[in-house]
Design a protein around this motif. Structure first.
Motif, PDB file in Angstrom:
ATOM      1  N   THR A   1       0.828  -1.738   0.160  1.00  0.00           N
ATOM      2  CA  THR A   1      -0.075   0.428   0.131  1.00  0.00           C
ATOM      3  C   THR A   1       0.823   1.142  -0.103  1.00  0.00           C
ATOM      4  OG1 THR A   1      -0.109  -0.013   2.379  1.00  0.00           O
ATOM      5  CG2 THR A   1      -2.450  -1.129   1.433  1.00  0.00           C
ATOM      6  N   GLY A   2       2.101   1.135  -0.193  1.00  0.00           N
ATOM      7  CA  GLY A   2       2.918   2.026   0.718  1.00  0.00           C
ATOM      8  C   GLY A   2       4.384   1.863  -0.054  1.00  0.00           C
ATOM      9  N   PRO A   3       5.229   3.004  -0.119  1.00  0.00           N
ATOM     10  CA  PRO A   3       6.570   2.701   0.303  1.00  0.00           C
ATOM     11  C   PRO A   3       7.352   2.072   1.999  1.00  0.00           C
ATOM     12  CG  PRO A   3       6.630   5.243   0.655  1.00  0.00           C
ATOM     13  CD  PRO A   3       5.364   4.608   0.130  1.00  0.00           C
ATOM     14  N   ILE A   4       8.034   1.612   1.846  1.00  0.00           N
ATOM     15  CA  ILE A   4       8.233   0.072   3.089  1.00  0.00           C
ATOM     16  C   ILE A   4      10.330   0.532   3.202  1.00  0.00           C
ATOM     17  CG2 ILE A   4       8.195  -1.514   2.363  1.00  0.00           C
ATOM     18  CD1 ILE A   4       7.431  -2.360   5.582  1.00  0.00           C
ATOM     19  N   ALA A   5      10.650   0.502   3.930  1.00  0.00           N
ATOM     20  CA  ALA A   5      12.351   0.467   3.906  1.00  0.00           C
ATOM     21  C   ALA A   5      12.519  -0.360   5.401  1.00  0.00           C
ATOM     22  CB  ALA A   5      12.861   2.492   4.065  1.00  0.00           C
ATOM     23  N   PHE A   6      13.466  -0.537   5.358  1.00  0.00           N
ATOM     24  CA  PHE A   6      14.420  -1.576   6.100  1.00  0.00           C
ATOM     25  C   PHE A   6      15.943  -1.160   6.694  1.00  0.00           C
ATOM     26  CE2 PHE A   6      15.332  -5.548   3.179  1.00  0.00           C
ATOM     27  CZ  PHE A   6      14.594  -5.255   2.805  1.00  0.00           C
ATOM     28  N   ARG A   7      16.141  -1.128   7.450  1.00  0.00           N
ATOM     29  CA  ARG A   7      17.529  -1.167   7.167  1.00  0.00           C
ATOM     30  C   ARG A   7      18.479  -2.040   8.372  1.00  0.00           C
ATOM     31  NH1 ARG A   7      20.018   2.731  11.385  1.00  0.00           N
ATOM     32  NH2 ARG A   7      20.490   4.473   9.436  1.00  0.00           N
ATOM     33  N   TYR A   8      19.659  -2.005   7.918  1.00  0.00           N
ATOM     34  CA  TYR A   8      20.187  -2.867   8.299  1.00  0.00           C
ATOM     35  C   TYR A   8      21.914  -3.109   8.692  1.00  0.00           C
ATOM     36  CZ  TYR A   8      19.965  -5.039   3.629  1.00  0.00           C
ATOM     37  OH  TYR A   8      20.353  -4.848   2.719  1.00  0.00           O
ATOM     38  N   PRO A   9      23.030  -3.303   9.508  1.00  0.00           N
ATOM     39  CA  PRO A   9      24.496  -2.841   9.438  1.00  0.00           C
ATOM     40  C   PRO A   9      25.260  -3.675   8.737  1.00  0.00           C
ATOM     41  CG  PRO A   9      24.329  -3.807  11.271  1.00  0.00           C
ATOM     42  CD  PRO A   9      23.114  -3.953  10.334  1.00  0.00           C
ATOM     43  N   ARG A  10      26.845  -2.645   8.635  1.00  0.00           N
ATOM     44  CA  ARG A  10      27.622  -3.748   6.578  1.00  0.00           C
ATOM     45  C   ARG A  10      27.974  -4.344   8.454  1.00  0.00           C
ATOM     46  NH1 ARG A  10      33.046  -3.489   6.095  1.00  0.00           N
ATOM     47  NH2 ARG A  10      33.398  -3.199   4.444  1.00  0.00           N
ATOM     48  N   GLY A  11      28.412  -5.776   7.777  1.00  0.00           N
ATOM     49  CA  GLY A  11      28.900  -6.870   8.899  1.00  0.00           C
ATOM     50  C   GLY A  11      28.044  -8.564   8.996  1.00  0.00           C
ATOM     51  N   GLU A  12      28.769  -8.749   9.947  1.00  0.00           N
ATOM     52  CA  GLU A  12      27.958  -9.983  10.594  1.00  0.00           C
ATOM     53  C   GLU A  12      26.973  -9.360  11.492  1.00  0.00           C
ATOM     54  OE1 GLU A  12      30.655 -11.923  12.614  1.00  0.00           O
ATOM     55  OE2 GLU A  12      32.471 -12.396  11.470  1.00  0.00           O
ATOM     56  N   GLY A  13      25.772 -10.741  11.121  1.00  0.00           N
ATOM     57  CA  GLY A  13      24.910 -10.816  12.698  1.00  0.00           C
ATOM     58  C   GLY A  13      25.378 -10.649  13.553  1.00  0.00           C
ATOM     59  N   GLN A  14      24.391 -11.166  14.142  1.00  0.00           N
ATOM     60  CA  GLN A  14      24.523 -11.233  16.392  1.00  0.00           C
ATOM     61  C   GLN A  14      24.744 -12.888  16.232  1.00  0.00           C
ATOM     62  OE1 GLN A  14      24.261  -8.469  18.305  1.00  0.00           O
ATOM     63  NE2 GLN A  14      23.495  -7.137  16.213  1.00  0.00           N
ATOM     64  N   GLY A  15      24.762 -14.057  15.100  1.00  0.00           N
ATOM     65  CA  GLY A  15      24.545 -15.343  15.302  1.00  0.00           C
ATOM     66  C   GLY A  15      23.554 -15.759  16.198  1.00  0.00           C
ATOM     67  N   VAL A  16      21.586 -14.957  16.002  1.00  0.00           N
ATOM     68  CA  VAL A  16      21.004 -15.803  16.595  1.00  0.00           C
ATOM     69  C   VAL A  16      20.242 -16.950  15.960  1.00  0.00           C
ATOM     70  CG1 VAL A  16      20.236 -13.532  17.588  1.00  0.00           C
ATOM     71  CG2 VAL A  16      19.818 -13.843  15.372  1.00  0.00           C
ATOM     72  N   GLU A  17      19.946 -17.329  16.379  1.00  0.00           N
ATOM     73  CA  GLU A  17      19.161 -18.705  15.758  1.00  0.00           C
ATOM     74  C   GLU A  17      18.199 -17.784  14.591  1.00  0.00           C
ATOM     75  OE1 GLU A  17      15.711 -21.990  16.872  1.00  0.00           O
ATOM     76  OE2 GLU A  17      17.186 -21.282  18.816  1.00  0.00           O
ATOM     77  N   MET A  18      18.254 -18.495  13.366  1.00  0.00           N
ATOM     78  CA  MET A  18      16.838 -18.000  12.079  1.00  0.00           C
ATOM     79  C   MET A  18      16.491 -18.533  12.335  1.00  0.00           C
ATOM     80  SD  MET A  18      19.819 -15.180  10.630  1.00  0.00           S
ATOM     81  CE  MET A  18      19.136 -15.158   8.892  1.00  0.00           C
ATOM     82  N   PRO A  19      15.038 -18.088  11.416  1.00  0.00           N
ATOM     83  CA  PRO A  19      13.942 -18.762  11.295  1.00  0.00           C
ATOM     84  C   PRO A  19      14.186 -19.149   9.920  1.00  0.00           C
ATOM     85  CG  PRO A  19      14.036 -16.397  10.515  1.00  0.00           C
ATOM     86  CD  PRO A  19      14.799 -16.886  11.387  1.00  0.00           C
ATOM     87  N   GLU A  20      13.356 -20.187   9.561  1.00  0.00           N
ATOM     88  CA  GLU A  20      12.992 -21.483   8.695  1.00  0.00           C
ATOM     89  C   GLU A  20      12.962 -20.175   7.046  1.00  0.00           C
ATOM     90  OE1 GLU A  20      11.982 -24.835   6.565  1.00  0.00           O
ATOM     91  OE2 GLU A  20      12.570 -24.876   8.709  1.00  0.00           O
ATOM     92  N   HIS A  21      11.605 -19.024   7.936  1.00  0.00           N
ATOM     93  CA  HIS A  21      11.034 -18.266   6.952  1.00  0.00           C
ATOM     94  C   HIS A  21      10.922 -17.048   7.661  1.00  0.00           C
ATOM     95  CE1 HIS A  21      10.820 -21.314   3.410  1.00  0.00           C
ATOM     96  NE2 HIS A  21      10.492 -22.293   3.972  1.00  0.00           N
ATOM     97  N   GLY A  22      10.368 -16.064   6.981  1.00  0.00           N
ATOM     98  CA  GLY A  22      10.242 -14.579   7.706  1.00  0.00           C
ATOM     99  C   GLY A  22       8.808 -14.645   7.682  1.00  0.00           C
ATOM    100  N   GLU A  23       8.404 -14.424   8.995  1.00  0.00           N
ATOM    101  CA  GLU A  23       6.885 -13.786   8.950  1.00  0.00           C
ATOM    102  C   GLU A  23       6.826 -12.344   9.097  1.00  0.00           C
ATOM    103  OE1 GLU A  23       6.349 -13.169  14.043  1.00  0.00           O
ATOM    104  OE2 GLU A  23       7.292 -15.122  13.571  1.00  0.00           O
ATOM    105  N   VAL A  24       5.271 -12.255   8.351  1.00  0.00           N
ATOM    106  CA  VAL A  24       5.274 -10.686   8.287  1.00  0.00           C
ATOM    107  C   VAL A  24       4.726  -9.819   9.479  1.00  0.00           C
ATOM    108  CG1 VAL A  24       3.199  -9.474   6.598  1.00  0.00           C
ATOM    109  CG2 VAL A  24       4.385 -11.359   6.159  1.00  0.00           C
TER     110      VAL A  24
END
Ligand SMILES: Cc1ncc(C[n+]2csc(CCOP(=O)(O)OP(=O)(O)O)c2C)c(N)n1
Ligand SMILES: CC(=O)[C@@H](O)[C@H](O)COP(=O)(O)O
Ligand SMILES: [Mg+2]
Length: 642
Positions: free
Chosen positions: A474-497
């Motif tokens: 329904t309109g513009p959306i932005a998501f930001r994230y940094p350079r480099g490695e993640g925190q090493g957290v457990e990863m979901p198999e798929h993203g959830e809205v």
């Protein structure tokens, strides 16, 4: 293994004036020494290698022929400026390159009079050089005096609109201006676009009559030792391209292409141009990125940027990684959605590897667009794709999105088009310093009506945000994230809205609530642990959204605590300001509620490690802890318990 090369000629160079005493043969040998010195220096610090190696001969020739700092040599992007730094009095500081308190990896006015114009974003050099040329002609005052204005611009940088805007203006103003097109047929990735194909076609053109004539006349003007070189240049010019090039149509004289690694071509051509040029002239120089260092020449990116490395083997010394990079996580999450949604497409502005979209291009070539260094176009092209019924993910570094801001406002936001902005390198990036810091996007996006602005607290959150963006039509959306490695957290198999405009409580405590936006959450948690040891248990929340704000959550945090602190990796005017506005409008401050907003300070922070930069910014765990103690009026030194 690192080796320090023998550099007898280079050892005699304190400043470019020393080059004037060298014969042409010595200049050729000097170039060889400068190349080995550059390789040796970068092997110890890491940094941009390939572009500098490609302009070693050009750098020597420019400094031998022209008279810097009176003549202004302006390096576009300036990631190729290390040989220039070595020749201009900064050789002994090369071991400090791109480190805290050290030399910048780019040209910087405050660093040297030989850097007349700073750069790190591309395609600004012709505009700046034209400015110098006009200032010279109008009698502008300049500490280093006024001479020639020379822009050295790469074939990648030449594809940006700004370069054409400058040439359009220069062709009209007709001032003496020298543009050197350093054509290595490479950007960071192989070059894209019609201009790149056009430049390649120029290699097969007809001789350039006008310049040939100028060169012929110029031979007799030159001092005896230069005449032989000039005669050779004349011979060479016979084989040159031209007549009716795009550049000539824009009002430039065109010379080239010449071999940018052959001093016998470079020196006489530059001397002739210096003697003869009257209006704008473009010298087309063919070079090789990474020239003269086999591992760089062989690398896919021409050795564009490197970690520290072993000179003999070329092996890079990279710290082992403990978690996937945010870039990779984004790229894989996007692939996941693209597999089931053929409307998803991806746009990069000359950074396929940097944004992770190289993976998308491999898997879905017809839905992936590298538009070249053209962020403005990337944004409006994405807007058009969205208007046409596609789901564009426009993946840009935060710092480069700045160039497309009017397009974000005018073409995307006002028309409420669902462009998904994947904003990589958000926050402080480290060795590239202030020019590459992703400091402003929260502020410049969250003030736009109808924009959704998210920041990932960790790599799992990023996966959810990609899913949220994919679902948001329904309109513009932005998501930001940094350079480099993640925190090493457990990863979901798929993203959830995620529910738009809803944050999450991480842990509940009392007295103070820490409300984080983005990856400072890790530092917030560290600060909270330390405060816990003092007997203080704080509430921690992750805002997820700067726009729309989770008003209910924020107001209830304010209601349930004595104080609220927001933390973000962005400049003043961003998330914290929106929270302050919400609290103010709801009368929360009327009763003396304590609120603090921790943002990047109002200064440009020079290069250092990201950790050091965040320390300087006052956004690490220690500063967060100190802020809470100060708010609660608890002594920070000693063992007084809360
Ligand atoms: C506005 C902008 N967008 C993207 C970049 C990232 N970037 C840095 S160097 C580079 C490639 C430049 O290619 P070219 O001008 O041909 O120089 P070369 O490295 O080949 O010498 C890119 C895309 C940038 N610096 N500025
Ligand atoms: C010169 C330039 O703008 C790029 O090379 C930049 O240095 C890339 O940085 P990353 O390593 O974050 O992709
Ligand atoms: Mg190039």
């Amino acid at each position: 293994m690192t080796t320090h090369p023998e550099t007898p000629l280079l050892d005699r160079v304190q400043s470019p004036a020393d080059l004037k005493r060298f014969s042409d043969a010595e200049l050729t040998r000097l170039a060889h020494e400068l190349r080995t010195e550059t390789i040796s220096a970068v092997s110890m610090t890491g940094g941009h290698l390939g572009a500098g190696l490609g302009v070693v001969e050009l750098t020597v020739a420019l400094h031998a022929v022209f008279d810097a700092p009176r003549d202004k040599i302006i390096w576009d992007v300036s990631h190729q400026c290390y040989p220039h730094k070595i020749l201009t009095g900064r050789r002994d500081r090369m071991p400090t390159l791109r480190q805290k308190d050290g030399l910048s990896g780019f040209t910087k006015r405050s660093e040297s009079p030989y850097d007349p114009f700073g750069a790190a974003h591309s395609s600004t050099s012709i505009s700046a050089a034209l400015g110098f040329a006009v200032a010279r002609d109008l009698g502008g005052l300049c500490e280093t005096g006024h001479g020639d204005a020379i822009a050295v611009i790469g074939d990648g940088a030449m594809s940006a609109g700004m370069a054409f805007e400058a040439m359009n203006n220069a062709g009209h103003l007709k001032r003496r201006l020298i543009v050197i097109l350093n054509d290595n047929e490479m950007s960071i990735a192989p070059p894209v676009g019609a201009l790149s194909s056009y430049l390649s076609r120029l290699y097969a053109g007809e001789p350039f009559q006008e310049f040939k004539a100028a060169a012929k006349g110029a031979v007799s003007l030159l001092p005896e030792p230069f005449q032989e070189g000039a005669r050779r240049a004349k011979e060479m010019l016979k084989g040159m391209a031209v007549g009716g090039t795009l550049f000539e149509e824009l009002g430039f004289s065109y010379v080239g292409p010449i071999d940018g690694h052959d001093m016998d071509q470079l020196l006489p051509v530059l001397r002739t141009v210096q003697q003869r040029a009257s209006g704008p002239i473009l010298i087309h120089v063919a070079t090789k990125k990474g020239k003269g260092y086999a591992p760089a020449e062989a690398a896919r990116d021409g050795g564009h940027a490197t970690a520290r490395f072993d000179v003999v083997t070329g092996a890079q010394k990279k710290a082992p990684s403990n978690a996937p990079s945010y870039t990779k996580v984004f790229a894989n999450a996007l692939l996941d959605h693209a597999a089931t949604d053929d409307k998803i497409c991806a746009i990069t502005a000359a950074m396929p590897d940097g944004t992770g979209l190289d993976l998308f291009a491999e898997r879905y070539p017809s839905r992936c667009f590298d538009v070249g260094i053209a962020e403005q176009h990337a944004v409006t092209f994405s807007a058009g794709l969205a208007a046409g019924g596609m789901k564009p993910f426009c993946a840009l570094y935060s710092t480069f999105l700045q160039r497309g801001y009017d397009q974000v406002v005018h073409d995307v936001a006002i028309q409420r088009l669902p462009v998904r902005f994947a904003i990589d390198r958000a926050g402080l990036v480290g060795a590239d310093g202030a020019t590459h810091a992703g400091s402003y996007d929260i502020a410049y996006l969250a003030n736009l009506p109808g924009f959704v602005v998210m920041a990932a607290a960790d790599e799992a959150e990023l996966v959810h945000m990609v899913a949220t963006a994919a679902a948001h039509d329904t309109g513009p959306i932005a998501f930001r994230y940094p350079r480099g490695e993640g925190q090493g957290v457990e990863m979901p198999e798929h993203g959830e809205v995620l529910e738009i405009g809803k944050g999450r409580i991480i842990s509940r405590g009392a007295r103070v609530a820490l409300l984080s936006f983005g990856t400072r959450l890790g530092e917030v948690q560290k600060a909270a642990e330390s405060l816990n040891a003092r007997g203080l248990t704080l509430t921690i929340a992750d805002a997820r959204f700067a726009k729309p704000l989770d008003e209910d959550m924020i107001l209830s945090l304010a209601a349930d605590h004595e104080a609220l602190v927001t933390i973000e990796e962005g400049a003043i005017g961003g998330f914290g300001s929106h929270v302050a506005q919400l609290l103010a409008e709801n009368g929360v401050f009327d009763g003396g509620f304590k609120y603090r907003s921790m943002v990047l300070p109002d200064i440009f922070i020079d290069q250092a490690s990201p950790e050091d930069m965040y320390r300087v910014a006052g956004l690490d765990a220690k500063h967060i802890e100190a802020k809470v103690l100060e708010l609660l009026d608890i002594a920070q030194i000693g063992d007084r318990r809360a």
